[in-house]
Design a protein around this motif. Structure first.
Motif, mmCIF file in Angstrom:
data_model
loop_
_atom_site.group_PDB
_atom_site.id
_atom_site.type_symbol
_atom_site.label_atom_id
_atom_site.label_comp_id
_atom_site.label_asym_id
_atom_site.label_seq_id
_atom_site.Cartn_x
_atom_site.Cartn_y
_atom_site.Cartn_z
ATOM 1 N N PRO A 140 30.245 40.344 16.066
ATOM 2 C CA PRO A 140 29.089 39.451 15.989
ATOM 3 C C PRO A 140 29.018 38.574 17.224
ATOM 4 O O PRO A 140 30.034 38.189 17.776
ATOM 5 C CB PRO A 140 29.362 38.615 14.732
ATOM 6 C CG PRO A 140 30.368 39.380 13.954
ATOM 7 C CD PRO A 140 31.175 40.138 14.943
ATOM 8 N N THR A 141 27.812 38.294 17.649
ATOM 9 C CA THR A 141 27.645 37.454 18.820
ATOM 10 C C THR A 141 28.245 36.086 18.565
ATOM 11 O O THR A 141 28.119 35.528 17.485
ATOM 12 C CB THR A 141 26.160 37.326 19.221
ATOM 13 O OG1 THR A 141 26.044 36.422 20.290
ATOM 14 C CG2 THR A 141 25.322 36.838 18.069
ATOM 15 N N SER A 142 28.908 35.557 19.561
ATOM 16 C CA SER A 142 29.625 34.305 19.368
ATOM 17 C C SER A 142 28.853 33.126 19.948
ATOM 18 O O SER A 142 29.344 32.018 19.940
ATOM 19 C CB SER A 142 31.001 34.383 20.015
ATOM 20 O OG SER A 142 30.875 34.670 21.381
ATOM 21 N N PRO A 144 26.103 30.137 20.074
ATOM 22 C CA PRO A 144 25.641 29.281 18.983
ATOM 23 C C PRO A 144 24.339 29.767 18.360
ATOM 24 O O PRO A 144 24.165 29.728 17.159
ATOM 25 C CB PRO A 144 25.445 27.912 19.660
ATOM 26 C CG PRO A 144 26.367 27.943 20.823
ATOM 27 C CD PRO A 144 26.407 29.370 21.283
ATOM 28 N N VAL B 52 35.833 37.955 17.299
ATOM 29 C CA VAL B 52 35.180 36.665 17.533
ATOM 30 C C VAL B 52 35.808 35.689 16.544
ATOM 31 O O VAL B 52 36.413 36.077 15.558
ATOM 32 C CB VAL B 52 33.650 36.783 17.367
ATOM 33 C CG1 VAL B 52 33.248 36.923 15.921
ATOM 34 C CG2 VAL B 52 32.936 35.605 17.997
ATOM 35 N N VAL B 60 31.646 31.099 16.932
ATOM 36 C CA VAL B 60 31.684 30.222 18.099
ATOM 37 C C VAL B 60 32.166 31.008 19.301
ATOM 38 O O VAL B 60 32.776 32.071 19.170
ATOM 39 C CB VAL B 60 32.606 29.004 17.875
ATOM 40 C CG1 VAL B 60 32.074 28.109 16.766
ATOM 41 C CG2 VAL B 60 34.039 29.449 17.579
#
Lengths: 151, 81
Positions: A140-142, A144, B52, B60
């Motif tokens: 998953p994209t980290s 914000p 992540v 984050v």
């Protein structure tokens, strides 16, 4: 409705939840344990999840879905623990006045769940091997703004 | 500072526990936490590169500062659905 369950998913109930007189269309997607993957035979799957975060992420996805399509209701039920061959691991239902939104939104939703929601599957292969599945491209994209608007 | 890390799937199997407490210098970031995990669990190196981190259940980036008592999740590539 968003639920994480340990027992067999009642897919009829998942669909019934979204149906209403305001909706001329409802789409039900069921993901289930498949026997063969790239020539290898599965005996069963096992799922685990970071439950509180998984539910929160699915809620975020539903909100984003509703901002993109004129959808009335959405339900998501994911099962954890052992899921035998042919049994459902996930059921998603989406409803809308007309069918285009339900078809498009349901496809988008399962795609996004598989990318962003902290749930993992463990393969039990017929040759006795087991492995947790951590596919490339499923981190998953980290950043914000996790759910960037897509065109 | 002390942080609690919750572990899942392949990461949980490597560590042998579903959570662990880690003592980190103050200040520390997520990158520092990952580095500490690499030192303590060398066999998790490749998985860590692809994982992540979440803090209080939000994804984050590695430069995110940590704080005492944070609930940190180590999120390897997901495979739900």
């Amino acid at each position: 409705m968003i639920k994480i369950v340990k027992q067999q998913i009642d897919t009829a109930a998942v669909l019934e939840f979204v149906q209403s007189e305001a909706c001329g269309a409802a789409v039900l997607f069921v993901g289930s344990t498949r026997r063969m993957t790239d020539g290898r035979e599965t005996t069963k799957l096992n799922y685990e999840c970071y439950e509180e975060m998984a539910i929160a992420k699915m809620q975020e996805l539903i909100e984003k879905l509703k901002s993109r399509w004129p959808v009335e209701h959405v339900s998501i039920v994911h099962r954890v623990g052992t899921v035998a061959l042919g049994e459902a691991s996930i059921a998603i239902a989406v409803s809308s006045a007309h069918r285009q939104a339900s078809f498009a939104a349901a496809e988008w939703l399962i795609h996004e769940i598989k990318k962003h929601v902290p749930i993992w599957k463990q393969e039990f292969w017929a040759d006795g091997a087991t492995e947790w599945i951590h596919p490339d491209g499923a981190t998953p994209t980290s950043t914000p703004a996790t759910f960037k608007a897509e065109s | 500072m002390m942080v609690q890390i919750v572990l899942f799937a392949g990461a949980r199997e490597i560590v042998g526990a579903s959570s662990l407490q880690l003592s980190l210098d103050d200040p520390s970031t997520v990158a520092d936490l990952k580095e500490r995990l690499r030192e303590q669990y060398p066999s998790m190196h490749l998985l860590l590169d692809r994982s992540v981190v979440s803090v209080e259940q939000q994804y984050v980036s590695d430069d995110k500062p940590l704080y005492h008592g944070a609930e940190v999740g180590l999120i390897p590539p997901v495979s739900g659905g």
